[in-house]
Enzyme design. Structure first.
Site, PDB file in Angstrom:
ATOM      1  NE  ARG A 126      -4.113   1.830   1.117  1.00  0.00           N
ATOM      2  CZ  ARG A 126      -5.152   2.153   0.347  1.00  0.00           C
ATOM      3  NH1 ARG A 126      -5.235   1.726  -0.899  1.00  0.00           N
ATOM      4  NH2 ARG A 126      -6.129   2.894   0.825  1.00  0.00           N
ATOM      5  CB  THR A 402      -9.539  -0.894  -7.087  1.00  0.00           C
ATOM      6  OG1 THR A 402      -9.463   0.304  -6.346  1.00  0.00           O
ATOM      7  CG2 THR A 402      -8.752  -1.988  -6.461  1.00  0.00           C
ATOM      8  CG  ASP A 444      -8.584   5.259  -0.095  1.00  0.00           C
ATOM      9  OD1 ASP A 444      -9.667   5.745  -0.462  1.00  0.00           O
ATOM     10  OD2 ASP A 444      -8.080   4.259  -0.631  1.00  0.00           O
TER      11      ASP A 444
HETATM   12  N1  GLY Z   1      -8.588   3.108  -2.950  1.00  0.00           N
HETATM   13  C1  GLY Z   1      -9.625   2.237  -2.592  1.00  0.00           C
HETATM   14  C2  GLY Z   1      -9.267   1.331  -1.473  1.00  0.00           C
HETATM   15  O1  GLY Z   1      -8.089   1.116  -1.220  1.00  0.00           O
HETATM   16  O2  GLY Z   1     -10.142   0.839  -0.820  1.00  0.00           O
END
Ligand code: GLY
Length: 590
Positions: A126, A402, A444
């Site tokens: 991430r 995504t 986010d």
């Molecule tokens: N960017 C969407 C997620 O990571 O949930």
């Protein structure tokens, strides 16, 4: 420069949130008996009964959102590569052929079952907040969230993790050389790919955001407008970046020529990512979050994703209801789904964040006892208004867009990857000279408590911005195991809807005995606590919707939710299916 277009769908004031949080007491854990789970029905696959049929293969299978990438994955398996080799090849290929979500400039998660050791591992690549990020960086002078700043500016970009993640996975579990798994992606970028109607439509929707930057326009535009279906998308700079990574590994991205260009792009436009941010980026191997559902083991992504925790939390609540007797998408089944989802999303807003920075009560949230406590709030008929729900009290702390793809090889290794730029094409910014689109994952984070992000999700203190912290995600690459071996490999894009889409894929397979194709094709529902709305896809019976409305649900029929890529392992081989909601997806094997 055209104005920044925000897709923040609605705005909920902090006052409304605190009102919601102030109502309704919660039970203490001691009062809650643990309910006995209702067993899974005996599933008999019947080809005469099924309307949709999965793809079959004996020796290995790939399900991904773009056919060219699927074929590359299958090619790696045929050459003797394992599921991780194929997964890394598909990851690089999607960065070329699915530029709205596949990426080098974003981040994501990989769930892996290693057949040799029997272990399940969650790999976290991430994005992280840059060192110069700060809690209120998206607020204007009046303390309000500045429209678009966390989405379409250089400030929206988190430190990318994908290249490090792919390299780490290959070194740790793969068998092939980085140069060999990247080679097909280089060729596609160099020679170009034909733009599909789906990609053309996405570029058209995003034309203002893509058209704002010369570096982006020069790739995705022709004659002053986005490329159209049937035209060729050629990405020479991206091919060069991929070639550099193939030759020098991730070092060239984090401490070399590519990194220097990203830092220069940031410096020119007021972005925050500096050399040290890239140099210090680290992937993390994590223990997956796991639970039991009607005799199956479910393993999924732990924090900084909220996905695995809430899938298991909702399944724990659902386990007490005989959904197979209530029937697929009956009003009764949807009621129990919606009520359980609401309770879980209320907890998401309160407790979930990066475990490196906040203590997330994973054990408490995923315990059967806590599910019992929550389930006592669920009435068989009455709808609990969102304003009457506040986050529960799990056991205290123990220590859109995504893309997803799933791969199983002939040795029993299984890989589920969900990775992203956040919204389609991320920030829309290509770092000049690299061909690499940069994410807008910083959205986010919770920019301000009570103000929803682009997916309408509310966040709290646990997900506040801090330097080096990973923003909370919903991405949920998931494995369902039977007798210790992968039985279902699945996941989906869809922002806030990822969790409920993946959940319903599991429920459809376990409770309703659906094959991978049927499980993907049936209409979905979604409730995320706030807004207090039961979102449904088209295709549910009008009678059912009437019952739900009479019960008190605000039913909203909206665009489709999620695009799953699922492989089911049965005794006689692999059965997979790419969600029909995206016509470009493909499942193939050999
Ligand atoms: N960017 C969407 C997620 O990571 O949930």
């Amino acid at each position: 420069m055209p104005p920044i277009v925000s897709r923040r769908p609605f705005s909920l004031s902090a006052l409304t949130l605190s009102l919601a949080l102030a109502l309704s007491p919660t039970l203490s854990l001691a009062e809650a008996p643990v309910a006995a789970p209702v067993a899974a029905p005996v599933v008999k696959y019947d080809y005469d009964q099924d309307i949709f049929h999965p793809v079959y293969a004996k020796n290995g299978m790939v399900a991904a959102e773009q056919e060219l990438a699927t074929r590359i994955g299958v090619e790696m398996l045929k050459r003797g590569g394992n599921a991780v080799d194929a997964a890394v090849a598909v990851g690089f290929a999607l960065a070329v052929v699915l530029p709205n979500a596949g990426n080098l400039g974003g981040g994501g998660f990989m769930m892996l079952h290693d057949a040799k050791t029997g272990q399940d591992v969650a790999l976290d690549f991430r994005e992280t907040a840059p060192a110069r990020a700060s809690r209120d960086m998206y607020l204007d002078d009046k303390g309000n969230v500045a429209e678009g700043r966390s989405l379409y500016t250089h400030l929206a970009v988190g430190v990318p993790g994908t290249v490090a993640g792919m390299e780490h996975a290959l070194k740790r579990w793969g068998t092939m050389k980085l140069a060999d798994v990247i080679a097909p992606a280089i060729k596609l970028a160099e020679q170009g790919v034909v733009v599909s109607p789906t990609l053309a439509q996405m570029m058209d929707v995003e034309k203002d955001n893509l058209g704002r930057w010369d570096s982006t326009r020069s790739i995705f535009f022709k004659d002053g407008r986005p490329l159209k279906a049937g035209e060729r998308l050629v990405q020479k700079d991206l091919a060069r970046s991929l070639r550099l990574i193939a030759r020098h590994g991730s070092k060239v991205f984090y401490q070399g020529e590519i990194g220097d260009k990203i830092v220069a792009e940031m410096a020119q436009h007021g972005g925050l990512i500096g050399k040290d941010d890239l140099k210090h980026y680290k992937v993390a191997e994590r223990a997956p979050v796991s639970g039991e559902y009607r005799g199956y083991k479910v393993v999924s992504m732990p924090p900084p994703s909220s996905g695995g925790v809430h899938i298991i939390q909702i399944l724990n609540m659902l386990e007490r209801y005989p959904l197979s007797q209530y029937g697929l998408n009956s009003a009764q089944t949807i009621h129990y789904l919606a009520e359980s989802m609401k309770l879980a999303y209320a907890d998401r807003a309160e407790y979930l964040g990066d475990p490196g920075f906040v203590k997330v009560p994973v054990k408490g949230l995923t315990s059967k006892r806590y599910a019992d406590e929550l389930a006592q709030k669920i009435d068989p008929v009455k709808v609990l208004p969102a304003a009457a729900i506040k986050p529960g009290k799990p056991q205290p702390y123990e220590s859109d867009q995504t893309t997803h793809y799933s791969i199983v090889d002939g040795k029993g290794n299984a890989v589920a990857v969900t990775y992203t730029l956040n919204l389609n094409f991320g920030s829309g910014i290509v770092a000049r000279g690299t061909g690499i689109l940069l994410n807008d994952e910083m959205d986010d984070f919770s920019a301000k408590p009570g103000v929803p992000n682009a997916y309408g999700l509310i966040g709290g203190e646990a997900n506040a911005i801090q330097p080096g912290k990973r923003p909370l995600s919903s991405m949920s690459p998931t494995l369902v195991l039977k007798n210790g071996k992968p039985w279902l490999v699945t996941g989906s894009p869809g922002g806030a809807r990822i969790i409920t889409t993946t959940l319903q894929t599991i429920v459809n397979a376990v409770d309703f005995g659906m094959n991978a194709a049927e499980a993907a094709s049936t209409p979905r529902v979604h409730h995320q606590w706030l807004p207090d709305e039961l979102r449904v896809e088209k295709g549910l019976s009008p009678d059912t919707l009437q019952i739900l409305k009479r019960q008190g649900y605000q039913v909203a029929e909206k665009p489709t939710m999620g695009r799953t890529q699922t492989i089911q392992v049965r005794d006689d081989g692999l059965y997979g299916y790419s969600d029909p909601r995206n016509p470009d997806g493909a499942t193939a094997g050999f």
